[in-house]
Each structure stands twice: as structure tokens, then as C-alpha cells.
Design a protein around this motif. Structure first.
Motif, PDB file in Angstrom:
ATOM      1  N   TYR A  84      44.235 -56.266   8.392  1.00 23.30           N
ATOM      2  CA  TYR A  84      44.498 -54.841   8.262  1.00 23.30           C
ATOM      3  C   TYR A  84      44.299 -54.308   6.841  1.00 23.30           C
ATOM      4  O   TYR A  84      44.298 -53.102   6.630  1.00 23.30           O
ATOM      5  CB  TYR A  84      45.927 -54.529   8.729  1.00 23.30           C
ATOM      6  N   VAL A  85      44.175 -55.188   5.867  1.00 29.85           N
ATOM      7  CA  VAL A  85      43.951 -54.759   4.484  1.00 29.85           C
ATOM      8  C   VAL A  85      42.737 -55.516   3.970  1.00 29.85           C
ATOM      9  O   VAL A  85      42.818 -56.698   3.662  1.00 29.85           O
ATOM     10  CB  VAL A  85      45.174 -55.047   3.588  1.00 29.85           C
ATOM     11  N   ASN A  86      41.601 -54.838   3.919  1.00 34.91           N
ATOM     12  CA  ASN A  86      40.361 -55.486   3.510  1.00 34.91           C
ATOM     13  C   ASN A  86      39.392 -54.428   2.999  1.00 34.91           C
ATOM     14  O   ASN A  86      39.718 -53.240   2.917  1.00 34.91           O
ATOM     15  CB  ASN A  86      39.756 -56.278   4.671  1.00 34.91           C
ATOM     16  N   ASP A  87      38.170 -54.854   2.683  1.00 38.15           N
ATOM     17  CA  ASP A  87      37.192 -53.935   2.091  1.00 38.15           C
ATOM     18  C   ASP A  87      36.372 -53.193   3.128  1.00 38.15           C
ATOM     19  O   ASP A  87      35.533 -52.368   2.771  1.00 38.15           O
ATOM     20  CB  ASP A  87      36.255 -54.703   1.157  1.00 38.15           C
ATOM     21  N   ARG A  88      36.573 -53.464   4.418  1.00 39.15           N
ATOM     22  CA  ARG A  88      35.700 -52.883   5.435  1.00 39.15           C
ATOM     23  C   ARG A  88      35.665 -51.348   5.435  1.00 39.15           C
ATOM     24  O   ARG A  88      34.608 -50.762   5.678  1.00 39.15           O
ATOM     25  CB  ARG A  88      36.092 -53.390   6.828  1.00 39.15           C
ATOM     26  N   PRO A  89      36.768 -50.641   5.173  1.00 37.06           N
ATOM     27  CA  PRO A  89      36.676 -49.183   5.178  1.00 37.06           C
ATOM     28  C   PRO A  89      35.933 -48.597   3.974  1.00 37.06           C
ATOM     29  O   PRO A  89      35.614 -47.411   3.978  1.00 37.06           O
ATOM     30  CB  PRO A  89      38.158 -48.735   5.159  1.00 37.06           C
ATOM     31  N   TYR A  90      35.648 -49.406   2.963  1.00 30.95           N
ATOM     32  CA  TYR A  90      35.127 -48.849   1.716  1.00 30.95           C
ATOM     33  C   TYR A  90      33.743 -49.373   1.338  1.00 30.95           C
ATOM     34  O   TYR A  90      32.952 -48.638   0.742  1.00 30.95           O
ATOM     35  CB  TYR A  90      36.102 -49.169   0.565  1.00 30.95           C
ATOM     36  N   ALA A  91      33.436 -50.615   1.638  1.00 30.76           N
ATOM     37  CA  ALA A  91      32.182 -51.224   1.215  1.00 30.76           C
ATOM     38  C   ALA A  91      31.150 -51.121   2.330  1.00 30.76           C
ATOM     39  O   ALA A  91      31.439 -51.421   3.491  1.00 30.76           O
ATOM     40  CB  ALA A  91      32.413 -52.694   0.842  1.00 30.76           C
ATOM     41  N   ALA A  92      29.936 -50.681   1.976  1.00 29.43           N
ATOM     42  CA  ALA A  92      28.863 -50.515   2.959  1.00 29.43           C
ATOM     43  C   ALA A  92      28.511 -51.873   3.569  1.00 29.43           C
ATOM     44  O   ALA A  92      28.289 -52.846   2.857  1.00 29.43           O
ATOM     45  CB  ALA A  92      27.639 -49.902   2.298  1.00 29.43           C
ATOM     46  N   SER A  93      28.470 -51.922   4.892  1.00 28.80           N
ATOM     47  CA  SER A  93      28.273 -53.192   5.599  1.00 28.80           C
ATOM     48  C   SER A  93      27.571 -52.904   6.909  1.00 28.80           C
ATOM     49  O   SER A  93      26.936 -51.862   7.085  1.00 28.80           O
ATOM     50  CB  SER A  93      29.627 -53.859   5.838  1.00 28.80           C
ATOM     51  N   SER A  94      27.683 -53.832   7.862  1.00 23.13           N
ATOM     52  CA  SER A  94      27.078 -53.615   9.176  1.00 23.13           C
ATOM     53  C   SER A  94      27.684 -52.403   9.876  1.00 23.13           C
ATOM     54  O   SER A  94      27.042 -51.784  10.728  1.00 23.13           O
ATOM     55  CB  SER A  94      27.231 -54.855  10.050  1.00 23.13           C
ATOM     56  N   LEU A  95      28.902 -52.039   9.530  1.00 27.11           N
ATOM     57  CA  LEU A  95      29.504 -50.822  10.086  1.00 27.11           C
ATOM     58  C   LEU A  95      28.684 -49.595   9.700  1.00 27.11           C
ATOM     59  O   LEU A  95      28.469 -48.692  10.512  1.00 27.11           O
ATOM     60  CB  LEU A  95      30.941 -50.673   9.591  1.00 27.11           C
TER      61      LEU A  95
END
Length: 538
Positions: A84-95
């Protein structure tokens, strides 16, 4: 998660043409739902001389976890350590790649009916990604984007914490690309290389990812010096898929070198010489007939009632026209087998959104089954005791009321064609009855009349001139939307989670599972059968 695309222009070719190319109006802020959050498109600046389009992706960490983030190969390691606390909401990725493909779908393909000449021509572009995870550092960023002809590729490392410079740089960079390229080319490069630099994907990498990679890499991937690394990382190091992609890319390279089409190169096997006909299992013929009927009815949201081990559900998911597929069975064990067969834990997010497996009894009305285009009862009714058929009839035709209902059941007249089936025996030990064509027609016609449906009949399998087909099919079409039916059970029962256990006990999970096995115990040949056992369809 943020990305901007900027272009410049003149009064003759205004920069605001970017709105046409992206199919997003510069004067509007738009939002789009994704499976893991919300994507926003807006224009911080829009003038004749300069125009910037921004894509802001708000990621819902809870939705990310619920949809299986970190499961299997390709799961982001950060999310595996801290869901629940990670870089996925902020760092450009496959999302971000998935958002690009969804929000800028036409631009990604280079399609612009309003200004086709602008879509086909290079534009002065500036692409900025403020936070990009780069496993391999700035050097790898230059190796990946350098061969595309960008006049400037900047990958500025971001320090871990400005207050503690001794900690050094993080694995994130601020990416800035500048140069003259087609907008579609720039978007396709980002679509492929963002997850490659992150070296992770938020969803399971299925075989169709090879096709996605080759489509997005058309025109550049076959000759890219880092082709092997790109292919391996994009496919999450699934070596079988990577090898398949590399082989297809080599064919593309050879075809381009010789000025030929790929089909002219890949012609080692002459399929026309393989003329031997293989017997088609009756279960496969039945699924083919059902799929054709559903397509003819224009159904897109389909219920498979009594789905068993999920063979029909599997075929429905292969056809993109079926946007929602729901498998219902009273047996939790059968549903677990179906989930394993369908590999639900390894599905792409698009497939997972289309599928629902749920427990339910056809002897109960169930509000979850309302509102669907079609329902299928394939080899189900013969596993119920005759006194229970009115309850099923009302639950499906009186309560759920899909626009189309398909019912298949064995034709008892055809049993005489089975040499090893003793006279007077049914095809499967769990069959409570098997009807003749006349008996099935009488039941189906009465059901249709009671509930406001029209019904048509058709054969499945070889139609013997004397005894008919091995399987008979009835197709019900709703003709009266507000028809309440003339016959309903004395007590209308509603299926709930609390009643699931008693329903499974009453109908017997063993019977439900044997119902599915009965679907695979019929002739394997399209002509007169020689055995009562049908090979399980692949």
C-alpha cells in the motif's frame, strides 16, 4: 504519475493541432477511468506558437493490490514489499503505458481523420517524464532512446534526498526527449520502453503480449541494437515468449532485407498437404454451435449457467465480442477447477475485467443474474430431477429473463447409435432423464409460452435421418419484456450467500461436477459413433 507532450507551431501550422492528433480538445479537461485509478488529460498551455498536453494518472493503491499486483513473474518488487506504500502512484511504469494505450489509442496508431497529413509528418516534440524508474541508470536510457533520432535525450538522475546528498542518487531519472518525430512513433516508443526501464509489469504477462510488443515495435524494434534486452524485459523475462518474439522479429528483418512479405519468408510448412480429417468431439461441436448462436443474437454479456469446469467460459473469453462472461455453478469445487483451467491468477487485466465466477443455484431466483443479453444451459437440465425443473424454469425465464436463452440436452433417440451403450441406459449415471425430440420440444414450447419467449430448435452433431442428432438445442428469444409468466413456484426462493451451503447440499456438488463430466462422455466422431466416451475437448 505525470507525462507531458509539447509541440511548437506557426500561424500556418498552429501548435494546437496537437489536440486533433491526440483526439483531445485543448479547451477541455477530460478524465478516463482505468482499472487502477483515473487518467486526466488537460492542456497547461495551448496557443498557436506552443501547445502542451499533459497526462496525469491517479493510481488507486488499493485497487492495484486487489487486482493481484506482485503475483507471478512481472510483479513490481516494490509493491511486493509494501503493497500500500510504494512508488507506483508516482513513477512512470507499465501503468502509464496502459493509460497511454487507452487514452491515446487512435494517436498511438497514427490515425487522424481531421488532419491525416499532420499525423503522417514529423513534429517538433518535447516529451517530459518527471519521475521514471530506470533500472540501468541514465546510460540505459540513452541506449534505448538514442537510436530513434531524438536530437536530445536527457536523463537527469534524481537524488534520494536533497537534505542528505551523501546518500547519492535514486534509481529514478527525469526524462526529457526533444526532436522531430511522428507523434505516433513517440507514443509507441514510450508505450514499450517505460515498462522496459522499470523492468516490471503490474499484470501477468500472457502470450498476447508478444503481439502487443510487435505491433508497437513495428518499424523499429527489429533493427534496434538493444532488441534482446527490450524483448526480455517487456515480456518480464518469460523466456518462451521472448524467444517467440525474437524469432518473429528475425523473420521481419529478413523480409525487409529481401523486399518480401513475412508470409513469403515463413513458408516452410505447406498446410495444404495436411488433408487428413480429424474427428471433432461432440462437446467441441456443441460449443461451436452455442458461440455461433450467441453471435447471431448479438449478445455481448453472457451467463454460463452450470458452467462446471469452465470449458465454455474459456471459449467465450477467446472472443472479444463477449465483453462480460459470468460462470455460475452450485459447486465450489467445480468453480475452483474452472479458475485453475482459466488461470485467473495469470490473466491480463483486460481479461480479468471480463470474467466473473460465482456460486449460485438454479433452483433459486438470483438478482445477480438479471440484465444479461444471453444465458446458456449446456447439458444441465438432464441432471435435475423432473420435479425441480419448474424452479429452474422460473429462476431463468421468469426472474433473470435474459434476451436469449440457449438450452442443450441429449437426444435419447440417438442412443441406439452407440454400440457399447446398453439398451435402456442413459448416457451418464447422473442423468435423471433423457428426452426424445418430441418431449424436449413440448417442454420448451410450454416454457416459451408461459414466459413470453419464442423458441426455435436446431441439431448439434450429425443429424441422423432416422433418430436425429446426438444433442438437441433450443434457442429462446424474449418477445415480451414485461411478461410475468403464468407459472411460478408456490414459494419463490432467493439465492443468498447463506443459502449457498444448503443449495450445494441439496443439488449435490458431486452431481454438478458429474454434469460437467457428462458433457465430455459422448462420441468423438462427427459421424455414427463407435464409443459412448467423448474425449475431453482441448
Amino acid at each position: 504519475m505525470f507525462l507531458t507532450i509539447t509541440t511548437t507551431g506557426t500561424p500556418e501550422s498552429p501548435a494546437t493541432d496537437l489536440g486533433f492528433l491526440l483526439h483531445k480538445h485543448p479547451d477541455k479537461a477530460q478524465r478516463f477511468s482505468t482499472s487502477h485509478g483515473t487518467a486526466h488529460v488537460f492542456y497547461p498551455e495551448a496557443s498557436v506558437e506552443r501547445c502542451t498536453a499533459a497526462l496525469l494518472l491517479e493510481v488507486d493503491p488499493v485497487a492495484l493490490v486487489r487486482r493481484g499486483q506482485g503475483k507471478g513473474r512481472g510483479g513490481a518488487p516494490d509493491a511486493a514489499l509494501a503493497q500500500y506504500v510504494n512508488d507506483r502512484p508516482y513513477a512512470a511504469s507499465s501503468l502509464m503505458s496502459v493509460a497511454l494505450a487507452g487514452v491515446f489509442k487512435s494517436a498511438l496508431r497514427g490515425v487522424c481523420a481531421a488532419q491525416p497529413e499532420r499525423a503522417a509528418a514529423p513534429l517538433p516534440l518535447r516529451v517530459e517524464v518527471p519521475a521514471l524508474p530506470a533500472r540501468g541508470g541514465a546510460e540505459l536510457v540513452h541506449k534505448l532512446f538514442g537510436p530513434f533520432g531524438w536530437s536530445s535525450v536527457s536523463a537527469e538522475p534524481i537524488v534520494l534526498d536533497e537534505r542528505f546528498p551523501e546518500w547519492g542518487d535514486s534509481r529514478y531519472v527525469r526524462l526529457v526527449l526533444e526532436g522531430e518525430l511522428r507523434l505516433a512513433d513517440a507514443l509507441r516508443q514510450l508505450y514499450v520502453l517505460l515498462p522496459v526501464l522499470d523492468d516490471a509489469k503490474h499484470y501477468w504477462v500472457a502470450p498476447d503480449e508478444v503481439d502487443k510488443l510487435l505491433r508497437a515495435g513495428d518499424g523499429w524494434l527489429a533493427d534496434h541494437p538493444e532488441q534482446k534486452l527490450i524483448t526480455s524485459r517487456y515480456l518480464s523475462r518469460r523466456w518462451g515468449l521472448a524467444r517467440q518474439a525474437m524469432e518473429r522479429l528475425e523473420l521481419v528483418r529478413l523480409a525487409e532485407a529481401d523486399g518480401l512479405d513475412v508470409e513469403q519468408i515463413d513458408n516452410a510448412v505447406d498446410e495444404s498437404t495436411d488433408t487428413a480429417e480429424k474427428p471433432v468431439p461432440l462437446a467441441a461441436q456443441r460449443r461451436t454451435a452455442i458461440l455461433a448462436t450467441l453471435e447471431a443474437a448479438g449478445a455481448s454479456r453472457v451467463l454460463d449457467l452450470g458452467c462446471g469446469q469452465g470449458q465454455l467460459v474459456q471459449e467465450l473469453l477467446k472472443n472479444a465480442r463477449f465483453t462480460e462472461v459470468v460462470g455460475v455453478d452450485v459447486s465450489m469445487r467445480a468453480l475452483a477447477v474452472a479458475a485453475r483451467r482459466l488461470r485467473t491468477d495469470r490473466m491480463t487485466e483486460r481479461q480479468a475485467e471480463r470474467l466473473t465466477l460465482m456460486q449460485g443455484s438454479l433452483a433459486y431466483t438470483d438478482k445477480r443474474l438479471k440484465g444479461y443479453d444471453a444465458a446458456v444451459l449446456s447439458e444441465v437440465i438432464e441432471h435435475l430431477d423432473l420435479p425441480r425443473l419448474p424452479a429452474l424454469e422460473y429462476a431463468v425465464f421468469g426472474s433473470a429473463r435474459p434476451r436469449t436463452v440457449i438450452v442443450t440436452t441429449p437426444n435419447v433417440e440417438y442412443n441406439v447409435r452407440w454400440e457399447t451403450l446398453p439398451a435402456g441406459h442413459v448416457r451418464h449415471g447422473d442423468h435423471r432423464f433423457e428426452w426424445s425430440r418430441a418431449e424436449f420440444a413440448a417442454w420448451a414450447s410450454a416454457v416459451a409460452e408461459r414466459h413470453g419467449y419464442a423458441v426455435e430448435f436446431g441439431p448439434v452433431g450429425p443429424d441422423d435421418p432416422e433418430v436425429g442428432p446426438p444433442t438437441q438445442m433450443a434457442v429462446f428469444t424474449l418477445t415480451c419484456e414485461d411478461h410475468q409468466g403464468d407459472l411460478a413456484p408456490a414459494v419463490t426462493r432467493t439465492f443468498t450467500a447463506e443459502s449457498a451451503e444448503s443449495a450445494e447440499s441439496a443439488e449435490s456438488a458431486e452431481s454438478a461436477e458429474s454434469a460437467e463430466s457428462a458433457k465430455s462422455t459422448e462420441p468423438t466422431t462427427p459421424t455414427a459413433p463407435t464409443t459412448p466416451k467423448e474425449a475431453t475437448a482441448a
